[in-house]
Design a protein around this motif. Structure first.
Motif, PDB file in Angstrom:
ATOM      1  N   PRO A 151      -9.899  11.709  25.959  1.00 19.76           N
ATOM      2  CA  PRO A 151     -10.204  12.675  27.027  1.00 19.76           C
ATOM      3  C   PRO A 151      -9.631  14.069  26.793  1.00 19.76           C
ATOM      4  CG  PRO A 151      -9.646  10.550  27.973  1.00 19.76           C
ATOM      5  CD  PRO A 151      -9.367  10.437  26.505  1.00 19.76           C
ATOM      6  N   ASP A 152      -8.405  14.144  26.250  1.00 22.93           N
ATOM      7  CA  ASP A 152      -7.815  15.464  26.038  1.00 22.93           C
ATOM      8  C   ASP A 152      -8.522  16.236  24.954  1.00 22.93           C
ATOM      9  OD1 ASP A 152      -6.725  13.559  24.207  1.00 22.93           O
ATOM     10  OD2 ASP A 152      -5.146  14.984  23.680  1.00 22.93           O
ATOM     11  N   VAL A 153      -8.967  15.537  23.911  1.00 20.31           N
ATOM     12  CA  VAL A 153      -9.710  16.196  22.835  1.00 20.31           C
ATOM     13  C   VAL A 153     -11.072  16.652  23.337  1.00 20.31           C
ATOM     14  CG1 VAL A 153     -10.801  15.871  20.577  1.00 20.31           C
ATOM     15  CG2 VAL A 153      -8.501  14.976  20.989  1.00 20.31           C
ATOM     16  N   VAL A 154     -11.758  15.774  24.058  1.00 17.17           N
ATOM     17  CA  VAL A 154     -13.068  16.148  24.625  1.00 17.17           C
ATOM     18  C   VAL A 154     -12.920  17.369  25.522  1.00 17.17           C
ATOM     19  CG1 VAL A 154     -14.945  15.404  26.138  1.00 17.17           C
ATOM     20  CG2 VAL A 154     -13.973  13.801  24.471  1.00 17.17           C
ATOM     21  N   ALA A 155     -11.882  17.397  26.336  1.00 19.49           N
ATOM     22  CA  ALA A 155     -11.668  18.538  27.237  1.00 19.49           C
ATOM     23  C   ALA A 155     -11.426  19.824  26.460  1.00 19.49           C
ATOM     24  CB  ALA A 155     -10.474  18.243  28.154  1.00 19.49           C
ATOM     25  N   ARG A 156     -10.670  19.740  25.366  1.00 17.55           N
ATOM     26  CA  ARG A 156     -10.411  20.934  24.552  1.00 17.55           C
ATOM     27  C   ARG A 156     -11.699  21.450  23.915  1.00 17.55           C
ATOM     28  NH1 ARG A 156      -5.554  19.768  20.509  1.00 17.55           N
ATOM     29  NH2 ARG A 156      -6.012  21.948  19.941  1.00 17.55           N
ATOM     30  N   TYR A 187     -20.476  15.012  23.555  1.00 23.98           N
ATOM     31  CA  TYR A 187     -20.792  16.256  22.841  1.00 23.98           C
ATOM     32  C   TYR A 187     -22.272  16.629  22.800  1.00 23.98           C
ATOM     33  CZ  TYR A 187     -15.992  15.511  21.404  1.00 23.98           C
ATOM     34  OH  TYR A 187     -14.640  15.301  21.414  1.00 23.98           O
ATOM     35  N   ALA A 188     -23.167  15.652  22.896  1.00 31.18           N
ATOM     36  CA  ALA A 188     -24.593  16.001  22.883  1.00 31.18           C
ATOM     37  C   ALA A 188     -24.972  16.947  24.024  1.00 31.18           C
ATOM     38  CB  ALA A 188     -25.448  14.734  22.909  1.00 31.18           C
ATOM     39  N   PRO A 189     -24.386  16.806  25.238  1.00 22.51           N
ATOM     40  CA  PRO A 189     -24.739  17.749  26.305  1.00 22.51           C
ATOM     41  C   PRO A 189     -24.389  19.199  25.994  1.00 22.51           C
ATOM     42  CG  PRO A 189     -23.725  15.781  27.229  1.00 22.51           C
ATOM     43  CD  PRO A 189     -23.547  15.705  25.744  1.00 22.51           C
ATOM     44  N   LEU A 190     -23.515  19.423  25.010  1.00 23.05           N
ATOM     45  CA  LEU A 190     -23.147  20.787  24.638  1.00 23.05           C
ATOM     46  C   LEU A 190     -24.193  21.455  23.743  1.00 23.05           C
ATOM     47  CD1 LEU A 190     -19.370  20.224  23.770  1.00 23.05           C
ATOM     48  CD2 LEU A 190     -20.358  20.921  25.967  1.00 23.05           C
ATOM     49  N   VAL A 191     -25.082  20.649  23.179  1.00 21.16           N
ATOM     50  CA  VAL A 191     -26.088  21.170  22.247  1.00 21.16           C
ATOM     51  C   VAL A 191     -27.082  22.060  22.980  1.00 21.16           C
ATOM     52  CG1 VAL A 191     -27.976  20.511  20.693  1.00 21.16           C
ATOM     53  CG2 VAL A 191     -25.847  19.200  20.709  1.00 21.16           C
ATOM     54  N   SER A 192     -27.386  23.193  22.376  1.00 16.96           N
ATOM     55  CA  SER A 192     -28.323  24.142  22.976  1.00 16.96           C
ATOM     56  C   SER A 192     -29.762  23.654  22.823  1.00 16.96           C
ATOM     57  CB  SER A 192     -28.177  25.513  22.302  1.00 16.96           C
ATOM     58  OG  SER A 192     -26.836  25.928  22.292  1.00 16.96           O
ATOM     59  N   ARG A 193     -30.613  24.134  23.708  1.00 16.11           N
ATOM     60  CA  ARG A 193     -32.042  23.821  23.605  1.00 16.11           C
ATOM     61  C   ARG A 193     -32.581  24.303  22.257  1.00 16.11           C
ATOM     62  NH1 ARG A 193     -36.273  23.042  27.588  1.00 16.11           N
ATOM     63  NH2 ARG A 193     -38.299  23.424  26.651  1.00 16.11           N
ATOM     64  N   ASP A 194     -33.391  23.483  21.614  1.00 16.70           N
ATOM     65  CA  ASP A 194     -33.968  23.739  20.287  1.00 16.70           C
ATOM     66  C   ASP A 194     -32.938  23.667  19.170  1.00 16.70           C
ATOM     67  OD1 ASP A 194     -36.598  24.066  21.268  1.00 16.70           O
ATOM     68  OD2 ASP A 194     -36.203  26.175  21.729  1.00 16.70           O
ATOM     69  N   SER A 195     -31.726  23.234  19.484  1.00 14.12           N
ATOM     70  CA  SER A 195     -30.718  22.976  18.468  1.00 14.12           C
ATOM     71  C   SER A 195     -30.662  21.468  18.222  1.00 14.12           C
ATOM     72  CB  SER A 195     -29.366  23.527  18.911  1.00 14.12           C
ATOM     73  OG  SER A 195     -28.385  23.356  17.893  1.00 14.12           O
ATOM     74  N   TYR A 196     -29.687  21.034  17.423  1.00 12.25           N
ATOM     75  CA  TYR A 196     -29.653  19.643  16.981  1.00 12.25           C
ATOM     76  C   TYR A 196     -28.292  19.004  17.163  1.00 12.25           C
ATOM     77  CZ  TYR A 196     -34.199  20.108  14.705  1.00 12.25           C
ATOM     78  OH  TYR A 196     -35.536  20.288  14.453  1.00 12.25           O
ATOM     79  N   CYS A 197     -28.323  17.700  17.413  1.00 10.78           N
ATOM     80  CA  CYS A 197     -27.173  16.819  17.272  1.00 10.78           C
ATOM     81  C   CYS A 197     -27.536  15.858  16.134  1.00 10.78           C
ATOM     82  CB  CYS A 197     -26.900  16.038  18.554  1.00 10.78           C
ATOM     83  SG  CYS A 197     -25.543  14.846  18.413  1.00 10.78           S
ATOM     84  N   VAL A 198     -26.828  15.960  15.020  1.00 11.32           N
ATOM     85  CA  VAL A 198     -27.128  15.113  13.865  1.00 11.32           C
ATOM     86  C   VAL A 198     -26.118  13.972  13.827  1.00 11.32           C
ATOM     87  CG1 VAL A 198     -27.433  14.998  11.367  1.00 11.32           C
ATOM     88  CG2 VAL A 198     -28.036  17.099  12.600  1.00 11.32           C
ATOM     89  N   VAL A 199     -26.621  12.747  13.843  1.00 12.70           N
ATOM     90  CA  VAL A 199     -25.782  11.550  13.815  1.00 12.70           C
ATOM     91  C   VAL A 199     -25.915  10.923  12.428  1.00 12.70           C
ATOM     92  CG1 VAL A 199     -25.269   9.347  14.904  1.00 12.70           C
ATOM     93  CG2 VAL A 199     -26.236  11.221  16.273  1.00 12.70           C
ATOM     94  N   PHE A 200     -24.832  10.968  11.668  1.00 11.38           N
ATOM     95  CA  PHE A 200     -24.873  10.471  10.292  1.00 11.38           C
ATOM     96  C   PHE A 200     -24.624   8.965  10.229  1.00 11.38           C
ATOM     97  CE2 PHE A 200     -24.041  14.992   9.683  1.00 11.38           C
ATOM     98  CZ  PHE A 200     -24.951  15.294   8.683  1.00 11.38           C
ATOM     99  N   ASP A 201     -25.044   8.394   9.107  1.00 10.83           N
ATOM    100  CA  ASP A 201     -24.856   6.973   8.784  1.00 10.83           C
ATOM    101  C   ASP A 201     -25.573   6.027   9.734  1.00 10.83           C
ATOM    102  OD1 ASP A 201     -23.271   6.856   6.310  1.00 10.83           O
ATOM    103  OD2 ASP A 201     -21.848   8.013   7.480  1.00 10.83           O
TER     104      ASP A 201
END
Length: 261
Positions: A151-156, A187-201
């Motif tokens: 939670p503290d890392v996510v908040a930062r 973190y996905a909610p932070l992604v801007s419209r027309d931008s990407y969240c890339v999930v590896f592996d």
């Protein structure tokens, strides 16, 4: 504006990519390539500007294309390792800043960059931190040590994201379903419209059941299953199949998520 010749070239390329995606034998070859090269740690063979990147060359190319296309001013990455991915992101962001400055007829001050990459890792090894802090791209790299889902890392990270206009996210840390799903929720909610969240592996789901005997993830419990679950309740994202279709060889099938809403 693009010339007619360039427009035609891109249209032809798009049609070819669709055809590649429909070629079952080629797509099966891609999975076989990943499977058969894993024992040699194929992805460990490459550096980006002097730092090991631990990615397939095909995904490296795709990432630089997306950064140049989206033009984010903040990239959030989970998983640092040797830092090659951070350096890749930082270097393309630097080129974007230089291009912007040149377009305005200005000289860029490299000590106060606009665009930055933020890396998260539960254990940033001292030698890796030292190498990144000495790297020519150091002014563009920020790091937080701690679990990416704490939670503290996510908040930062969320607080840091408030000062950014366009955000892109790369998830490449712990590959269990629960961990990746928690990262997506954070973190996905932070992604801007027309931008990407890339999930590896995400390719873990396509490999044999016993492929990761010494890891807590495997078939049925991996980044791809987390992506599938996340998308069920998040229609603002869709899988951009055109990327994996053109790459054929990738560790991120179903992992290139584009924000459309």
């Amino acid at each position: 504006m693009m010339s007619e010749a360039v427009i035609e070239f891109k249209q032809n390329r798009s049609m070819t990519i669709v055809e590649l995606g429909g070629d079952r034998s080629l797509n099966e070859f891609g999975i076989e390539f990943v499977k058969n090269t894993a024992k040699y740690k194929y992805s460990y063979n490459y550096d980006w500007l002097g730092r090991p990147i631990i990615q397939f060359p095909q995904d490296i190319v795709a990432v630089q294309e997306l950064i140049w296309q989206v033009k984010p001013d903040l990239i959030i990455e989970t998983g640092i390792a040797h830092g090659g991915s951070l350096v890749l992101s930082a270097s393309i962001l630097a080129l974007l800043d230089y291009a912007d400055a040149a377009g305005r007829g200005e000289t860029l001050d490299p000590t106060s960059p606009k665009r930055k990459v933020l890396g998260l890792d539960i254990d940033i090894r001292a030698h890796n931190r030292a190498a990144l802090e000495a790297h020519p791209m150091r002014s563009r790299i920020e790091m937080i040590e701690g679990s990416s889902i704490a939670p503290d890392v996510v908040a930062r990270v969320q607080e840091r994201a408030k000062s950014a206009e366009r955000i892109m996210v790369f998830l490449d840390s712990n590959h269990t379903h629960a961990h990746v799903l928690a990262e997506l929720e954070a973190y996905a909610p932070l992604v801007s419209r027309d931008s990407y969240c890339v999930v590896f592996d995400t390719v873990v789901e396509d490999l044999p059941d016993d492929f990761f005997p010494d890891r807590p993830w495997g078939k049925g419990d991996n980044p791809k299953t987390a992506v599938w679950q996340y998308l069920k309740s998040h229609p603002e994202f869709e899988i951009d199949k055109s990327i994996e279709n053109k790459l054929l060889i990738t560790v991120a099938p179903d992992g290139y998520l584009k924000r459309i809403g």
